[in-house]
Motif scaffolding. Structure first.
Motif, PDB file in Angstrom:
ATOM      1  N   LEU A  97       0.764  -1.281   0.277  1.00 27.77           N
ATOM      2  CA  LEU A  97       0.042   0.112  -0.027  1.00 27.77           C
ATOM      3  C   LEU A  97       0.892   1.255  -0.131  1.00 27.77           C
ATOM      4  CD1 LEU A  97      -3.065   0.530   0.363  1.00 27.77           C
ATOM      5  CD2 LEU A  97      -2.412   1.441   2.636  1.00 27.77           C
ATOM      6  N   ARG A  98       1.963   1.380   0.934  1.00 25.89           N
ATOM      7  CA  ARG A  98       2.823   2.377   0.890  1.00 25.89           C
ATOM      8  C   ARG A  98       3.490   2.837  -0.266  1.00 25.89           C
ATOM      9  NH1 ARG A  98       4.349   0.536   6.063  1.00 25.89           N
ATOM     10  NH2 ARG A  98       6.320  -0.255   5.271  1.00 25.89           N
ATOM     11  N   GLU A  99       3.813   1.655  -1.092  1.00 27.07           N
ATOM     12  CA  GLU A  99       4.601   1.833  -2.425  1.00 27.07           C
ATOM     13  C   GLU A  99       3.741   2.127  -3.572  1.00 27.07           C
ATOM     14  OE1 GLU A  99       8.445  -1.320  -1.317  1.00 27.07           O
ATOM     15  OE2 GLU A  99       7.241  -1.474  -3.471  1.00 27.07           O
ATOM     16  N   LEU A 100       2.465   1.620  -3.413  1.00 28.04           N
ATOM     17  CA  LEU A 100       1.549   1.946  -4.663  1.00 28.04           C
ATOM     18  C   LEU A 100       0.963   3.415  -4.304  1.00 28.04           C
ATOM     19  CD1 LEU A 100      -0.743  -1.199  -5.072  1.00 28.04           C
ATOM     20  CD2 LEU A 100       0.745  -0.384  -6.705  1.00 28.04           C
ATOM     21  N   LYS A 101       0.886   3.896  -3.374  1.00 26.14           N
ATOM     22  CA  LYS A 101       0.022   5.286  -3.024  1.00 26.14           C
ATOM     23  C   LYS A 101       0.872   6.442  -3.599  1.00 26.14           C
ATOM     24  CE  LYS A 101      -1.591   8.373   0.424  1.00 26.14           C
ATOM     25  NZ  LYS A 101      -1.942   8.797   1.760  1.00 26.14           N
ATOM     26  N   PRO A 102       2.243   6.386  -3.501  1.00 26.50           N
ATOM     27  CA  PRO A 102       2.919   7.542  -4.280  1.00 26.50           C
ATOM     28  C   PRO A 102       2.875   7.429  -5.654  1.00 26.50           C
ATOM     29  CG  PRO A 102       4.565   6.125  -3.080  1.00 26.50           C
ATOM     30  CD  PRO A 102       3.140   5.881  -2.643  1.00 26.50           C
ATOM     31  N   VAL A 103       3.022   6.234  -6.182  1.00 20.00           N
ATOM     32  CA  VAL A 103       3.093   5.888  -7.791  1.00 20.00           C
ATOM     33  C   VAL A 103       1.705   6.330  -8.212  1.00 20.00           C
ATOM     34  CG1 VAL A 103       3.330   4.054  -9.428  1.00 20.00           C
ATOM     35  CG2 VAL A 103       4.743   3.959  -7.529  1.00 20.00           C
TER      36      VAL A 103
END
Length: 1090
Positions: free
Chosen positions: A1080-1086
């Motif tokens: 979730l943390r990696e997908l959110k900024p992308v």
């Protein structure tokens, strides 16, 4: 010696052994040679006592030490009596080592070995296959004619043994027995014929070797086994592959017509000259027909092609010679790349390969021209390799590349290796004669070399210039004058003789220099070499005939000196010249023609390759290397004008098929029934050897039908039976479609399902049993179990025939169900002959077995981003990068596949690259790549690894080592690479999502511009971060993705739900909450960024 004894003391071999070891060490004398010999003697006494011990552990240790001595090349023959006593030991390990020893020394100690012959005979019936094989090996190693009948009997029994390893040793024993007693040839041929039918890959190579030794001319034994050998070739061990390929090359040259169309065309043209117009027209029409290769010829060429990738140089060389000798000229080019690859091997392999390339490059330059730089000489090459590379470069030289090659040759001439420098000068001379455009350039370059400091270079240049000047002597008077001046400084006899010969031949063009040269030579005549003396005599004779006024007295002086020379050749030459040029009353008629004899026009020398005449030997053989026929060499025969009957390679199964095919026309039910009964008869009447025949023959039958176009020629007979049943079912479908018959009930489907289950179970059991031994024996058991299932099917078929009025429809439906067993998605399979009720049953069956279909899918996107594993500065020139290919790992289903690219950025070879010590967290596992022997300068190689990260992003730390250094490196996986994409329906997604709520669900709100929320952008961003599969969605504002974790197989469900405005909700449902939150943390900024 003492270290051995101390090492033995440390072993737990019991008190007796310890005392013996201590006694051995205590008696060692430190004084000189006597101490050394006494210790050796004591060591053997020690071993003898251990062999006579009552304890198996002491005996085993003694045997290990004795076998170790043999391996190091030490003589252990004096221990034979002590060892042979243990041949009847009940300990399997001791017995194996005793047999290893006996195989080595049985021939030397024949009398003692004969005393134990009854033990060997008993061991031939031992339950352990290794003991049976070892006993046969020892028996065949006792080279005494008196036991030939016993050996013959043992070989016959072993050839029918259940173990393929024992049958392999029987094939090895055949050759030993034949060399001991050639009169046993006929009986041995019978055993060879039986073993040739063996379908085990372990036996194939050994029996073909026996065939080559005993009866290489009996081609008829190969006919029936030809296709089987072609199909087994890929799976045979490397040694066997070499033997089989060489044998099949000879076989092909006797059984197939030449595929080289150019030669055939020439022969036809010659014949047409003498024939009438009609015959000529007929011949022309025949020639217009394209050459059609025999399917068996194509089978051999196609099945050997993959072996060009073999790691064994001998196998690659064998395939290369096969292509050279039997394939069409248009296909030979594929071997060049594989042969050039072998040049990276050790110098012995290079030498053999380069010799063969040198022969090939004379006839077909184009094959190796693209790899010209591979033949450039390296400073580290030994002289033999350098000269061979020069030979190949000369053969490949043409107008296009000669300027590049001459620049290379200029460097080679300066080499410190004088033999190589001399060979280079000869090479320049050959290039000058072969390519007329560069003759003058080469000549000028060679003249420049005459001022070289090195005498050998100058001498070789003189010899080559002499040969070049013979071709156009009138144009080079200045060069001859220059060479005459060199006589004062050159001392090499060949060079001095060459200069004198040149001046003699051109004495009329240099009238002032020639007499002076003769004067100088007369002074030093007595000190010259014999070769030079002969040329001085010739020069004197030529000048006497052309310029007698100046040289008459000088020539007579030289003739008088030579008259009393120690060498009789020179004395004979002197008498001959005196009678010829000095006229007197005794002179014969020849003296009138003296000038014509001495000054006749000499033909220019032809500078040819020394490999020109080697092509009549088979490539890759010892005879080809030595350029003379070696003992045991088997010549390749010429192609036959007309191909022999190809039906000799057909097998019994195919003939039976021909018998029953026409019968199907009279009665429509016959083909299916005959198909099953054929299999039943085959099973009832066959033993293990005929089973192997049926497998290979059915495979070859399929090959014939396809005309050699299919690559799957090595399938077992079961797959072919299925394909037959498929074709039969298709015919049945068409017939039933015409009749519109719909008489099929539920009982049929149930019977069909039971039959499918039975055939599946039999298939799986056969696969299990096959994995224990050979793959080929697995296929045998599989075909047998399938024939059993067909028996059951036949019985059920008969029962149904009584119940049903329409037998044809029922037969076809049964075959359809057989077909249904093979197809992976039965509901989608078209079944026009099935009734609606049966279709409904099948659909119900599919739904009941798996309510939700969730399967691993192929990755949607594979990012090309690489991560630095080792920087070239830290790795002292070795650089390493890794990336995740997003494919299932071949090393384990719980591992993540990682590909590592290694680069050598230095100018030296990096050796022994491997994984060293590993520091892995608890539970984490790693499958390392095989060590890389060497990586060439500027070279690159990609290897695969498997790492089980246990569904965590923890770092895998390990050492990447070379021969000299070890470097600490780390691999940390992005969370998205710990997943495998899955394919599932929207309904299944919602169902699984409903079960993963509460603590198993994490979500966040994303804010971004509307253009970033298009379906293609969302898809691209999500699959770039994580290895997930796309789930079809019925709503435009919801995008769903699904994956499984690699280690635990837990579902990972990702949902992107677009809201009003420029917001969206990202939801992740999974049992692995830690991974879910990290993802979730990696997908959110992308997803948020533009």
């Amino acid at each position: 010696m003492s270290s051995n004894s101390f090492a033995y003391n440390e072993q737990s071999g019991g008190g007796e052994a310890t005392e013996l070891g201590q006694e051995a060490t205590s008696t060692i004398s430190p004084s000189g040679a006597f101490g050394l010999f006494s210790s050796d003697l004591k060591k053997n006494e020690d071993l003898k006592q251990m062999l006579e011990s009552n304890k198996d552990s002491a005996k085993l240790d003694a045997m290990k030490r004795i076998v170790g001595m043999i391996a190091k090349g030490k003589n252990a023959s004096e221990l034979f009596p002590a060892v042979v006593k243990n041949v009847a030991s009940k300990n399997i390990e001791i017995k194996k080592l005793v047999y290893v020893y006996l195989v080595r020394y049985a021939e030397e100690q024949q009398d003692l070995a004969l005393l134990s012959i009854s033990t060997f005979q008993r061991a031939l019936k031992d339950p352990n296959q290794l003991i049976r094989a070892s006993a046969l090996r020892v028996l065949s190693s006792i080279r005494v004619p008196i036991i030939v009948p016993i050996m013959m009997l043992a070989i016959k029994e072993a050839s029918a043994d259940l173990s393929p390893y024992v049958r392999k040793n029987a094939a090895h024993a055949i050759q030993k027995l034949y060399s001991l007693d050639p009169e046993q040839k006929e009986m041995l041929i019978e055993v060879i014929e039986k073993l040739l039918k063996d379908k085990s890959t372990l036996v194939a190579g050994s029996v073909v070797m026996a065939f080559e030794e005993v009866c290489p001319d009996r081609i008829d034994l190969i006919h029936k086994n030809y296709r089987k050998l072609c199909n087994l070739l890929v799976d045979v061990e490397e040694w066997g592959q070499v033997v089989i390929i060489h044998m099949l090359t000879r076989y092909a040259r006797t059984q197939f017509v030449s595929p080289w169309k150019e030669d055939d065309g020439l022969e036809d043209n010659e014949k047409n000259f003498y024939e009438s117009d009609d015959e000529q027209k007929e011949k022309t029409d025949q020639r217009k027909k394209p050459y059609t290769m025999d399917p068996d010829h194509r089978l051999l060429i196609r099945n050997t092609k993959p072996l060009l990738q073999s790691r064994n140089a001998a196998v690659v060389m064998a395939v290369a010679q096969l292509y050279w000798h039997i394939s069409p000229k248009s296909e030979v080019g594929i071997i060049s790349k594989s042969l050039v690859r072998l040049l990276r091997s050790n110098r012995e392999v290079q030498y053999i390969v380069l010799q063969n390339i040198a022969t090939m490059s004379i006839q077909r330059k184009g094959m190796f021209e693209p790899y010209l730089k591979s033949f450039y000489v390296r400073s580290t090459d030994p002289t033999m390799i350098k000269t061979l590379k020069l030979e190949i470069l000369t053969n490949l030289a043409n107008e296009a590349n000669i300027s590049t090659l001459l620049r290379e040759f200029q460097t080679y001439v300066k080499s410190q290796d004088k033999q190589f420098a001399a060979a280079t000068i000869q090479t320049i001379g050959r290039c000058a004669t072969n390519i007329s455009e560069v003759t003058d350039t080469c000549l000028n370059g060679l003249v420049c070399l005459l001022s070289n400091r090195d005498e050998i270079v100058v001498a070789e240049s003189v010899v080559v210039i002499k040969k070049l000047l013979q071709m156009q002597p009138a144009q080079h008077g200045e060069i001859i004058k220059h060479m005459a001046k060199l006589l004062d400084s050159i001392t090499v006899p060949v060079a001095r003789a060459s200069i004198l010969w040149l001046i003699g031949e051109n004495c009329e063009r240099v009238p002032k220099i020639a007499p002076d040269v003769l004067r100088k030579m007369a002074k030093s005549f007595t000190n010259e070499d014999d070769l030079v003396k002969l040329q001085i005599l010739n020069l004197g004779a030529k000048l006497y005939l052309t310029n007698s006024r100046q040289t008459k007295l000088l020539t007579q002086y030289i003739l008088n000196l030579a008259k009393y020379d120690q060498n009789y050749d020179i004395r004979d030459r002197t008498r001959f010249i005196r009678q010829l040029i000095v006229p007197n009353e005794k002179s014969g008629a020849l003296s009138k023609y003296a000038k014509k004899i001495f000054l006749a026009q000499k033909p220019a020398p032809l500078l040819e390759s020394p490999f020109k005449d080697r092509d009549h030997f088979q490539l890759g053989t010892l005879s080809h290397i030595l350029n003379t026929k070696a003992n045991g060499y088997l010549e390749l025969s010429n192609w036959p004008e007309v191909a022999p009957d190809p039906s000799v390679r057909n097998v019994e199964v195919i003939e039976l098929a021909k018998e029953w095919t026409p019968a199907g026309k009279t009665k429509k039910e016959n083909p299916a029934k005959k198909f099953y009964s054929e299999s039943e008869e085959e099973e009832d009447s066959s033993d293990s050897s005929s089973d192997s025949e049926s497998e290979s023959e059915s495979a070859s039958g399929e090959q014939d039908k396809e005309g050699g176009s299919s690559d799957d020629s090595s399938e077992d007979s079961s797959s072919e039976h299925r394909s037959d049943s498929e074709s039969a079912s298709e015919v049945g479908d068409k017939r039933t479609g015409k009749r519109n018959s719909k008489s099929k009930g539920k009982s049929d489907s149930e019977d069909g399902e039971k039959e499918n289950e039975k055939s599946k179970t039999s298939d799986s059991s056969s696969a299990d049993s096959g994995s224990e031994e050979e793959s080929s024996s697995g296929s045998e058991s599989e075909s047998e179990s399938e024939s059993e299932s067909r028996k059951v099917a036949k019985e059920k078929e008969k029962k149904k025939t009584k119940q049903d009025r329409n037998p044809l429809t029922k037969d076809v439906s049964l075959l359809d169900l057989d077909d249904f067993n093979v197809v992976s998605t039965p509901v989608a399979f078209p079944t026009p002959a099935l009734s609606p009720s049966l279709i409904a049953d099948l659909e119900g069956l599919n739904l009941s077995t798996s309510s939700s279909v969730i399967s691993i899918n192929t990755p949607v996107f594979v990012p090309v981003k690489t991560h630095v594993l080792l920087h070239r500065m830290s790795g002292r020139g070795l650089a390493a990068h890794y990336f995740f290919p997003r494919q299932p790992c071949i090393f384990g289903d719980k591992m993540v596949s990682v590909q590592i690219t290694l680069n050598n950025t230095t100018d030296r070879k990096i050796e022994n690259i491997h994984i060293g010590r590993k520091k892995l967290p608890m539970g984490m596992q790693m499958h390392v790549f095989n060590p890389i022997e060497s990586l060439e300068p500027e070279g690159s190689i990609t290897v695969s690894m498997g790492i089980d990260f246990c569904d965590s992003t923890q770092t895998a730390s390990f050492q990447l080592c070379t021969k000299d250094d070890c470097f600490n490196v780390n691999i940390q996986p992005p969370v998205g690479e710990l997943l495998l994409p899955v394919a599932m329906s929207e309904k299944d997604f919602k169902k699984e999502q409903g079960m993963l709520t509460g603590m198993n669900e994490t979500s966040t709100v994303i804010i971004a511009a509307p253009q970033n929320f298009t379906p293609s952008v969302i898809l691209q961003k999500v699959v770039n971060v994580a290895n997930v599969g796309v789930v079809p969605s019925g709503q435009d504002n919801i995008h769903r993705f699904a994956a499984k974790t690699v280690h635990s197989g837990s579902l990972m469900l990702v949902t992107v739900e677009l809201k009003e405005g420029s917001t969206a909700q990202l939801i992740i449902n999974t049992e692995r909450t830690v991974i879910g939150s990290v993802l979730l943390r990696e997908l959110k900024p992308v997803l948020s960024q533009g």
